[in-house]
Design a protein around this motif. Structure first.
Motif, short mmCIF file in Angstrom:
data_model
loop_
_atom_site.label_atom_id
_atom_site.label_comp_id
_atom_site.label_asym_id
_atom_site.label_seq_id
_atom_site.Cartn_x
_atom_site.Cartn_y
_atom_site.Cartn_z
N PRO A 5 0.82 -1.22 0.00
CA PRO A 5 0.00 0.00 0.00
C PRO A 5 0.85 1.27 0.00
CG PRO A 5 0.06 -0.91 2.20
CD PRO A 5 0.82 -1.86 1.32
N GLU A 6 1.78 1.31 -0.92
CA GLU A 6 2.66 2.46 -1.09
C GLU A 6 2.90 2.60 -2.59
OE1 GLU A 6 6.82 4.18 0.79
OE2 GLU A 6 6.18 2.15 1.27
N SER A 7 2.78 3.82 -3.10
CA SER A 7 2.86 4.01 -4.54
C SER A 7 3.56 5.31 -4.89
CB SER A 7 1.44 4.02 -5.14
OG SER A 7 0.72 5.13 -4.66
N VAL A 8 3.76 5.48 -6.21
CA VAL A 8 4.31 6.72 -6.74
C VAL A 8 3.31 7.33 -7.70
CG1 VAL A 8 6.71 6.02 -6.49
CG2 VAL A 8 5.51 5.51 -8.63
N LEU A 9 3.39 8.65 -7.83
CA LEU A 9 2.64 9.40 -8.82
C LEU A 9 3.65 10.30 -9.51
CD1 LEU A 9 -0.73 10.82 -9.06
CD2 LEU A 9 1.06 12.53 -9.02
N VAL A 10 3.74 10.21 -10.83
CA VAL A 10 4.68 11.02 -11.59
C VAL A 10 3.89 11.88 -12.57
CG1 VAL A 10 6.72 11.07 -13.06
CG2 VAL A 10 6.39 9.15 -11.45
N VAL A 11 3.93 13.19 -12.36
CA VAL A 11 3.29 14.12 -13.29
C VAL A 11 4.33 14.44 -14.37
CG1 VAL A 11 2.17 16.35 -13.63
CG2 VAL A 11 1.82 15.10 -11.49
N ILE A 12 4.03 14.02 -15.59
CA ILE A 12 4.91 14.30 -16.73
C ILE A 12 4.37 15.51 -17.45
CG2 ILE A 12 5.83 13.42 -18.91
CD1 ILE A 12 5.54 10.59 -17.77
N TYR A 86 -5.36 -5.41 -2.10
CA TYR A 86 -4.59 -5.19 -0.87
C TYR A 86 -5.06 -6.13 0.24
CZ TYR A 86 -3.27 -1.04 -3.45
OH TYR A 86 -2.81 -0.18 -4.42
N ALA A 87 -4.22 -6.29 1.24
CA ALA A 87 -4.60 -7.13 2.39
C ALA A 87 -5.90 -6.60 2.99
CB ALA A 87 -3.47 -7.12 3.42
N PRO A 88 -6.72 -7.49 3.57
CA PRO A 88 -8.03 -7.09 4.09
C PRO A 88 -7.99 -5.95 5.12
CG PRO A 88 -7.86 -9.46 4.01
CD PRO A 88 -6.50 -8.93 3.68
N ASP A 89 -6.92 -5.85 5.89
CA ASP A 89 -6.85 -4.81 6.92
C ASP A 89 -6.28 -3.49 6.41
OD1 ASP A 89 -4.34 -5.97 6.55
OD2 ASP A 89 -3.71 -5.57 8.61
N VAL A 90 -5.95 -3.40 5.12
CA VAL A 90 -5.38 -2.17 4.54
C VAL A 90 -6.50 -1.31 3.96
CG1 VAL A 90 -3.87 -1.26 2.73
CG2 VAL A 90 -3.18 -3.28 4.05
N ASN A 91 -6.53 -0.05 4.39
CA ASN A 91 -7.59 0.86 3.94
C ASN A 91 -7.08 2.12 3.27
OD1 ASN A 91 -9.88 -0.65 4.92
ND2 ASN A 91 -9.08 -0.19 6.96
N GLU A 92 -5.75 2.34 3.33
CA GLU A 92 -5.22 3.55 2.71
C GLU A 92 -3.87 3.27 2.07
OE1 GLU A 92 -4.97 6.52 5.80
OE2 GLU A 92 -3.10 5.72 6.56
N ASN A 93 -3.46 4.21 1.24
CA ASN A 93 -2.22 4.10 0.49
C ASN A 93 -1.36 5.34 0.77
OD1 ASN A 93 -0.75 2.73 -1.82
ND2 ASN A 93 -0.94 4.80 -2.63
N LEU A 94 -0.03 5.14 0.79
CA LEU A 94 0.91 6.24 0.90
C LEU A 94 1.48 6.49 -0.49
CD1 LEU A 94 2.66 8.25 2.53
CD2 LEU A 94 4.30 6.37 2.85
N GLU A 95 1.33 7.71 -0.99
CA GLU A 95 1.75 8.04 -2.35
C GLU A 95 2.88 9.07 -2.32
OE1 GLU A 95 -1.08 8.60 -5.98
OE2 GLU A 95 -0.95 10.54 -4.92
N HIS A 96 3.94 8.80 -3.10
CA HIS A 96 5.09 9.69 -3.21
C HIS A 96 5.00 10.40 -4.56
CE1 HIS A 96 7.19 7.56 0.10
NE2 HIS A 96 6.54 6.52 -0.38
N TRP A 97 5.21 11.74 -4.57
CA TRP A 97 5.06 12.51 -5.80
C TRP A 97 6.38 12.84 -6.45
CZ3 TRP A 97 1.14 16.86 -4.11
CH2 TRP A 97 -0.11 16.27 -3.86
N PHE A 98 6.37 12.79 -7.79
CA PHE A 98 7.52 13.13 -8.62
C PHE A 98 7.04 13.93 -9.82
CE2 PHE A 98 8.52 9.32 -6.33
CZ PHE A 98 9.85 9.45 -5.99
#
Length: 151
Positions: A5-12, A86-98
């Motif tokens: 539950p961790e991701s990236v977001l890249v604005v091109i 995602y695992a059943p107990d996961v409700n949110e995601n952490l997103e890193h911006w680029f």
């Protein structure tokens, strides 16, 4: 196996200040920048570079531009249509911006099956088109960094 539950977001964006948005295959009315989950043990910058290449065919070092880590992380609730990944107990995601600035003639090659089409939009158009709030906020942050008026 569940997704991390961790991701990236890249604005091109291009030199002419147009932002790349891609329409997902599922749900098919969902427009976004490059996004993707971190793999096990992967660092955010490595994930950003990998996702840009996988989703657009662009290799940041080869187009004469570097991905910029803007040191912004946001947490958001998982969208219901993706919760089962995602695992059943996961409700949110952490997103890193680029951010990634590319030349105007950059060729985009979409990842077959993940996205149906792409467009280059002005900042204002991108803000109106993009589907997620965090993606919208990242575009606003980029416009502010570039001292543009996005609205």
């Amino acid at each position: 196996m569940y997704k991390r539950p961790e991701s990236v977001l890249v604005v091109i964006y291009r030199e002419d200040f147009r932002v790349l948005l891609m329409r997902r295959s599922f749900p098919d009315d969902f427009w976004q920048s490059v996004t993707g989950s971190l793999e096990h043990q992967e660092q955010p910058l490595a994930a950003a570079i990998r996702e840009v290449h996988e989703e657009t065919g662009v290799e940041p070092g080869l187009v004469g531009a570097s991905i910029v880590d803007v040191n912004t992380q946001v947490r958001y609730p998982l969208y219901p249509e993706w919760k089962q990944r995602y695992a059943p107990d996961v409700n949110e995601n952490l997103e890193h911006w680029f951010f990634l600035k590319v030349p105007q003639n950059t060729v985009i090659r979409l990842c077959e099956g993940e996205h149906q089409e792409y467009v280059w939009l002005t900042f204002a158009e991108a803000l109106a088109q993009v589907s997620s709030e965090s993606n919208r906020d990242a575009i606003v942050q980029l416009a502010e960094k570039l001292e543009l008026h996005a609205n």
